[in-house]
Design an enzyme around this catalytic site. Structure first.
Site, PDB file in Angstrom:
ATOM      1  CE  LYS A 112     -47.744   8.074  30.517  1.00  0.00           C
ATOM      2  NZ  LYS A 112     -47.531   7.112  29.423  1.00  0.00           N
TER       3      LYS A 112
ATOM      4  NE  ARG B 207     -43.096   6.022  23.320  1.00  0.00           N
ATOM      5  CZ  ARG B 207     -44.249   6.274  23.941  1.00  0.00           C
ATOM      6  NH1 ARG B 207     -44.874   7.408  23.730  1.00  0.00           N
ATOM      7  NH2 ARG B 207     -44.778   5.401  24.768  1.00  0.00           N
TER       8      ARG B 207
ATOM      9  CE1 TYR C 145     -47.444  42.324  31.832  1.00  0.00           C
ATOM     10  CE2 TYR C 145     -48.186  40.032  31.991  1.00  0.00           C
ATOM     11  CZ  TYR C 145     -47.510  41.132  32.526  1.00  0.00           C
ATOM     12  OH  TYR C 145     -46.912  41.020  33.739  1.00  0.00           O
TER      13      TYR C 145
ATOM     14  CG  MET D 102     -46.185  33.201  35.292  1.00  0.00           C
ATOM     15  SD  MET D 102     -44.541  33.564  35.918  1.00  0.00           S
ATOM     16  CE  MET D 102     -43.670  33.950  34.413  1.00  0.00           C
TER      17      MET D 102
HETATM   18  C1  LIG Z   1     -48.733   6.455  28.970  1.00  0.00           C
HETATM   19  C2  LIG Z   1     -48.783   5.048  28.546  1.00  0.00           C
HETATM   20  C3  LIG Z   1     -49.972   4.308  28.604  1.00  0.00           C
HETATM   21  C4  LIG Z   1     -51.320   4.900  28.936  1.00  0.00           C
HETATM   22  O1  LIG Z   1     -51.940   5.417  27.783  1.00  0.00           O
HETATM   23  P1  LIG Z   1     -53.427   6.035  27.827  1.00  0.00           P
HETATM   24  O2  LIG Z   1     -53.701   6.384  26.418  1.00  0.00           O
HETATM   25  O3  LIG Z   1     -53.346   7.224  28.712  1.00  0.00           O
HETATM   26  O4  LIG Z   1     -54.296   4.986  28.381  1.00  0.00           O
HETATM   27  C5  LIG Z   1     -49.915   2.940  28.318  1.00  0.00           C
HETATM   28  N1  LIG Z   1     -48.735   2.369  27.982  1.00  0.00           N
HETATM   29  C6  LIG Z   1     -47.587   3.062  27.879  1.00  0.00           C
HETATM   30  C7  LIG Z   1     -46.348   2.359  27.465  1.00  0.00           C
HETATM   31  C8  LIG Z   1     -47.572   4.412  28.135  1.00  0.00           C
HETATM   32  O5  LIG Z   1     -46.426   5.098  28.031  1.00  0.00           O
END
Ligand SMILES: *Cc1c(COP(=O)(O)O)cnc(C)c1O
Length: 368
Positions: free
Chosen positions: A38, A136, A264, A313
Site C-alpha cells: 500500500k 479501527r 528562510y 520546499m
Molecule cells: C499496513 C498493514 C500491515 C503491515 O504492517 P507492517 O507493520 O508494515 O508489517 C498489515 N496488516 C494491515 C491490516 C495493515 O493495514
C-alpha cells in the site's frame, strides 16, 4: 514522462528478496505471505517491487485502496490482491480487476452482497475483518451472528479469509493485551467455522507480529515494513537488508562570510565564514522541516554534513566547511536503516512515515 530528477531513491531488489525470504523462514512451511504494498509500497515503488515479489512466489498482495490494486493489475500482477480499506464507491473496480475486498462493517458487507447479487457474481472472493482491540476497521465480536446470518448460504461470494489486526505487536509492555486479542480472534474463528464451515483461511500478524507472536501466524502473515528492511527492534532490523537508499548531488557551493544569515527566516547566523552546499531535496520531497537547523544531516564523501537553517520546499542547505567537495558531488541522505530511524526520532515519528513521505517527484531507480 520519465522522471529525470537528480535526487534518486535507489531500491535494492536483491535486499527486498532477501527480506522476503527471511520472513518466510520465520514462519512454518505452508504459511502464506501477503506482501503489503500500500501507499506506493511504503513510499518506495509498488509495481517493480510487486513483480519481484511475485517471482519470489508471494501468495498475496495487500493494498489500502482499490486503485492501488488496479495499478498492479495494469502492470501484469496476477497474484491475488486484498484491498484492506475497500470503499463502497469502488466495488465496480474490484470486479473489473479481480480485487478482493476486505469487508469490515455490516454496512460494507450488505453493500457488497447487494452489489454481488445485482451483478450475478459467482463465489466472488471476499475477506472479513474483525476488530479485536485496535478499534479501527472491523466487525465487533458482538456482530458475529449478524455477519453469519448475512453470509450463510450466499453463493454470490466466497468467504476467502477472516482476519484481524494487532494493536501493539511491537510493544513488549503490551504482551497481555496482545494475547487477549489473539485469544478473542481464535474464538471468533471457531464460532465462524462452526456455523459456516472451515472454508476460509485466517491471518492476524504484521511484521512485528511475525517476530513476536508465533502463535498468531495462523495461515498467512501480512508483511509490510519488514520487507523494506525494518524490524520492530534494532536487533531485528540488523537481520534485514537495507532496501532504500536516498541520494542526491550538490547543486551549488557558496562561501558565506561571518555575520550573515542562511536560508528562510534567517534561522542561522554565521559566527565565522562557512562553506554551504545546496542540495535539491526539500520538505516537499519528504525531507521534513524538523531535520533542518542542524538536527538532520547528509553524508558527502563519507563525512557528515549537518543541515544549516530551515529546510526549504525544494532544497536544503548543509554545512561543508570542513569537507573537501565540489558542485555535482554525490550526497547520501540515507543508505542504511539506522539513519532512517535517526531521522524518525528527530521528527518524532516512525520509520514508516519517513519512507512514505518520500515524494513521487523523486526518481526511483532499481539496483540488483
Ligand atoms: C499496513 C498493514 C500491515 C503491515 O504492517 P507492517 O507493520 O508494515 O508489517 C498489515 N496488516 C494491515 C491490516 C495493515 O493495514
Amino acid at each position: 514522462m520519465q522522471n529525470h530528477h537528480v535526487t534518486k531513491l535507489e531500491i535494492n531488489l536483491t535486499a527486498l528478496k532477501y527480506n522476503y525470504q527471511y520472513f518466510k523462514s520465520q514462519t512454518k512451511p505452508g504459511t502464506k505471505t501477503l506482501a503489503v504494498v500500500k501507499a506506493f509500497a511504503y513510499g518506495l515503488e509498488p509495481t517493480t517491487l510487486a513483480n519481484t515479489l511475485e517471482k519470489e512466489g508471494v501468495d498475496y498482495f495487500g493494498v489500502a485502496y482499490a486503485y492501488e490494486g488496479v495499478k498492479l493489475r495494469e502492470n501484469g500482477i496476477k497474484t491475488p490482491i486484498l484491498v484492506l480499506h475497500a470503499q463502497v464507491a469502488h466495488y465496480k473496480l474490484f470486479v473489473e480487476h479481480l480485487l478482493e475486498p476486505n469487508l469490515y462493517s455490516i454496512h460494507t458487507l450488505k453493500k457488497f452482497l447487494a452489489f454481488a447479487k445485482e451483478n450475478d457474481l459467482d463465489n466472488y472472493p471476499i475477506h472479513l475483518k474483525f476488530n479485536t482491540g485496535l478499534n479501527r476497521l472491523g466487525f465487533d465480536h458482538s456482530e458475529i451472528n449478524q455477519v453469519i446470518e448475512l453470509i450463510k448460504n450466499n453463493k454470490n461470494v466466497k468467504i476467502t479469509s477472516v482476519f484481524s489486526h494487532i494493536s501493539a505487536s511491537e510493544d513488549p509492555n503490551e504482551i497481555e493485551f496482545t494475547e487477549q486479542q489473539i485469544s478473542t480472534f481464535k474464538n471468533i474463528v471457531k464460532q465462524l467455522r462452526s456455523s459456516i464451515g472451515n472454508i476460509f483461511f485466517v491471518h492476524m500478524s504484521n511484521t512485528s507480529g511475525v517476530i513476536n507472536y508465533p502463535d498468531a501466524h495462523f495461515d498467512m502473515v501480512r508483511i509490510g515494513i519488514g520487507l523494506y528492511g525494518f524490524g520492530n527492534h534494532i536487533k531485528e532490523t540488523e537481520k534485514l537488508q537495507n532496501v532504500a537508499n536516498l541520494k542526491s548531488i550538490i547543486s551549488q557551493i557558496r562561501t558565506v562570510p561571518k555575520g550573515e544569515s542562511i536560508s528562510y527566516n534567517r534561522a542561522f547566523i554565521t559566527s565565522k565564514e562557512e562553506k554551504i552546499a545546496i542540495i535539491p531535496i526539500g520538505h516537499a520531497d519528504g525531507f521534513s522541516r524538523p531535520l533542518g537547523c542542524g538536527n538532520g544531516y547528509v553524508t558527502i564523501r563519507g563525512q557528515r554534513a549537518k543541515t544549516v537553517g530551515n529546510v526549504c520546499m525544494d532544497m536544503i542547505l548543509v554545512n561543508v566547511t570542513d569537507i573537501y567537495c565540489k558542485e555535482g558531488d554525490e550526497v547520501i541522505v540515507f543508505d542504511q536503516q539506522k539513519t532512517v530511524e535517526e531521522f524518525a526520532a528527530i521528527c518524532q515519528t516512525i520509520s514508516y512515515e519517513i519512507l512514505t513521505a518520500i515524494s513521487q517527484r523523486i526518481q526511483r531507480v532499481f539496483i540488483k
